[in-house]
Design a protein around this motif. Structure first.
Motif, PDB file in Angstrom:
ATOM      1  N   GLN A 122      49.958  44.051  34.687  1.00 31.85           N
ATOM      2  CA  GLN A 122      49.203  44.483  35.866  1.00 31.85           C
ATOM      3  C   GLN A 122      48.148  43.466  36.269  1.00 31.85           C
ATOM      4  OE1 GLN A 122      46.497  47.672  35.249  1.00 31.85           O
ATOM      5  NE2 GLN A 122      46.367  48.230  37.411  1.00 31.85           N
ATOM      6  N   ASN A 123      47.374  42.986  35.309  1.00 33.46           N
ATOM      7  CA  ASN A 123      46.248  42.118  35.624  1.00 33.46           C
ATOM      8  C   ASN A 123      46.654  40.680  35.890  1.00 33.46           C
ATOM      9  OD1 ASN A 123      43.450  43.631  35.227  1.00 33.46           O
ATOM     10  ND2 ASN A 123      44.897  44.463  33.755  1.00 33.46           N
ATOM     11  N   ALA A 124      47.656  40.182  35.183  1.00 36.54           N
ATOM     12  CA  ALA A 124      48.108  38.811  35.422  1.00 36.54           C
ATOM     13  C   ALA A 124      48.763  38.686  36.786  1.00 36.54           C
ATOM     14  CB  ALA A 124      49.069  38.379  34.325  1.00 36.54           C
ATOM     15  N   THR A 125      49.517  39.690  37.197  1.00 36.29           N
ATOM     16  CA  THR A 125      50.176  39.628  38.499  1.00 36.29           C
ATOM     17  C   THR A 125      49.192  39.823  39.652  1.00 36.29           C
ATOM     18  OG1 THR A 125      50.727  41.991  38.300  1.00 36.29           O
ATOM     19  CG2 THR A 125      52.411  40.416  37.636  1.00 36.29           C
ATOM     20  N   ARG A 126      48.145  40.622  39.446  1.00 40.26           N
ATOM     21  CA  ARG A 126      47.209  40.879  40.535  1.00 40.26           C
ATOM     22  C   ARG A 126      46.078  39.860  40.582  1.00 40.26           C
ATOM     23  NH1 ARG A 126      45.654  44.240  44.335  1.00 40.26           N
ATOM     24  NH2 ARG A 126      47.415  45.653  44.033  1.00 40.26           N
ATOM     25  N   TYR A 127      45.497  39.518  39.439  1.00 42.66           N
ATOM     26  CA  TYR A 127      44.292  38.691  39.418  1.00 42.66           C
ATOM     27  C   TYR A 127      44.525  37.262  38.949  1.00 42.66           C
ATOM     28  CZ  TYR A 127      42.191  43.290  39.864  1.00 42.66           C
ATOM     29  OH  TYR A 127      41.866  44.557  40.288  1.00 42.66           O
ATOM     30  N   GLY A 128      45.723  36.954  38.468  1.00 39.47           N
ATOM     31  CA  GLY A 128      46.022  35.581  38.121  1.00 39.47           C
ATOM     32  C   GLY A 128      45.934  35.251  36.641  1.00 39.47           C
ATOM     33  N   ARG A 129      46.168  33.969  36.355  1.00 49.81           N
ATOM     34  CA  ARG A 129      46.320  33.492  34.978  1.00 49.81           C
ATOM     35  C   ARG A 129      45.059  33.658  34.133  1.00 49.81           C
ATOM     36  NH1 ARG A 129      49.103  27.954  34.871  1.00 49.81           N
ATOM     37  NH2 ARG A 129      50.839  29.365  35.348  1.00 49.81           N
ATOM     38  N   GLN A 130      43.917  33.274  34.685  1.00 51.32           N
ATOM     39  CA  GLN A 130      42.690  33.313  33.900  1.00 51.32           C
ATOM     40  C   GLN A 130      42.364  34.722  33.424  1.00 51.32           C
ATOM     41  OE1 GLN A 130      38.611  32.707  35.666  1.00 51.32           O
ATOM     42  NE2 GLN A 130      38.709  30.807  34.483  1.00 51.32           N
ATOM     43  N   THR A 131      42.444  35.688  34.331  1.00 49.19           N
ATOM     44  CA  THR A 131      42.186  37.076  33.951  1.00 49.19           C
ATOM     45  C   THR A 131      43.207  37.563  32.936  1.00 49.19           C
ATOM     46  OG1 THR A 131      41.166  37.553  36.082  1.00 49.19           O
ATOM     47  CG2 THR A 131      41.953  39.432  34.816  1.00 49.19           C
ATOM     48  N   GLY A 132      44.471  37.191  33.147  1.00 42.34           N
ATOM     49  CA  GLY A 132      45.520  37.591  32.211  1.00 42.34           C
ATOM     50  C   GLY A 132      45.290  37.053  30.810  1.00 42.34           C
ATOM     51  N   VAL A 133      44.827  35.804  30.711  1.00 37.04           N
ATOM     52  CA  VAL A 133      44.570  35.193  29.403  1.00 37.04           C
ATOM     53  C   VAL A 133      43.376  35.857  28.720  1.00 37.04           C
ATOM     54  CG1 VAL A 133      43.822  33.070  28.249  1.00 37.04           C
ATOM     55  CG2 VAL A 133      45.640  32.981  29.967  1.00 37.04           C
ATOM     56  N   TYR A 134      42.340  36.201  29.486  1.00 33.40           N
ATOM     57  CA  TYR A 134      41.194  36.895  28.883  1.00 33.40           C
ATOM     58  C   TYR A 134      41.568  38.310  28.448  1.00 33.40           C
ATOM     59  CZ  TYR A 134      37.644  33.337  29.487  1.00 33.40           C
ATOM     60  OH  TYR A 134      36.896  32.192  29.344  1.00 33.40           O
ATOM     61  N   ILE A 135      42.459  38.955  29.193  1.00 32.86           N
ATOM     62  CA  ILE A 135      43.004  40.241  28.746  1.00 32.86           C
ATOM     63  C   ILE A 135      43.722  40.044  27.403  1.00 32.86           C
ATOM     64  CG2 ILE A 135      44.839  41.932  29.186  1.00 32.86           C
ATOM     65  CD1 ILE A 135      42.610  42.623  30.944  1.00 32.86           C
ATOM     66  N   ALA A 136      44.538  38.989  27.322  1.00 33.62           N
ATOM     67  CA  ALA A 136      45.277  38.681  26.094  1.00 33.62           C
ATOM     68  C   ALA A 136      44.326  38.429  24.934  1.00 33.62           C
ATOM     69  CB  ALA A 136      46.176  37.466  26.313  1.00 33.62           C
TER      70      ALA A 136
END
Length: 219
Positions: free
Chosen positions: A30-44
């Motif tokens: 959800q977050n990587a597709t909507r907010y991009g790579r940086q947000t997705g990596v911090y979620i990870a």
């Protein structure tokens, strides 16, 4: 079974569990597709530290003690289920709110969130994992089955490192793959449907966990 074999088996079982669909995967998608790579990596990163904490609590026996206390475990289930419901309703609300937004407006809002959302992304990933009672049960079972009490301190430390690094690598790779320019352009068009799907997943899992906790209180 020697320690090397135990660690290899532990890594294999954990990696298979990481790939199975659940709240963690849905959150990254959800977050990587909507907010991009940086947000997705911090979620990870947040998810991986949640897994590390679960692993530490399990390997020291604390999670086992919690699991053996019905009232305490039910309270954890209630908190975890409520948090997943919060994420689910938030995703569903975002779907309704942004259903008629243009791609340009959606893109500009994503860039704004991308610049100021690192701490929030990390916290959301960490809380989603650490409040998941199914994760607690999984790690109690994993550690009690595969990590003997007689294992050396070094072996247990390596086990924790394996669980954390595999988690970070998998979720970060997932976020990276979902945010490549070509795929991002396609996913942006479907972001509202992804939000809808993730909202339904979070809500259903949250409702199930809350129902289980309330049932345990009644009995």
């Amino acid at each position: 079974m020697n320690e090397a074999s135990i660690l290899i088996t532990l890594a294999g079982v954990h990696f298979l569990a990481l790939m199975s669909p659940g709240p963690d995967v849905a959150l990254v998608v959800q977050n990587a597709t909507r907010y991009g790579r940086q947000t997705g990596v911090y979620i990870a990163l947040g998810l991986s530290f949640g897994i590390l904490l679960h692993s530490i609590l399990s390997i020291t026996g604390i999670s086992y003690l919690v699991h053996q206390q019905p009232v305490l475990f039910a309270l954890l289930q209630l908190c975890g289920g409520s948090y997943l419901l919060y994420l689910g309703f938030g995703a569903l609300k975002a779907t309704i709110t942004h259903w008629n937004l243009s791609v340009e407006r959606s893109s500009s809002s994503q860039k704004a969130l991308l610049l100021s959302n690192k701490r929030q992304a990390f916290s959301r990933g960490f809380m989603t994992n650490i409040l998941n009672p199914k994760a607690l049960v999984f790690f109690v079972s994993l550690m009690s089955t595969l990590v003997p009490a007689s294992m050396s301190v070094t072996g247990k430390g390596i086990a924790l490192l394996i669980l954390w690094s595999l988690s970070l690598a998998w979720f970060a790779c997932l976020a990276w793959m979902l945010s490549t320019e070509r795929l991002q352009a396609k996913l942006n068009q479907a972001s509202r449907y992804i939000d809808l799907l993730c909202g339904v997943i979070f809500s259903l899992i949250g409702l199930t966990i809350v129902w289980q906790s309330l049932t345990s209180f009644i009995h």
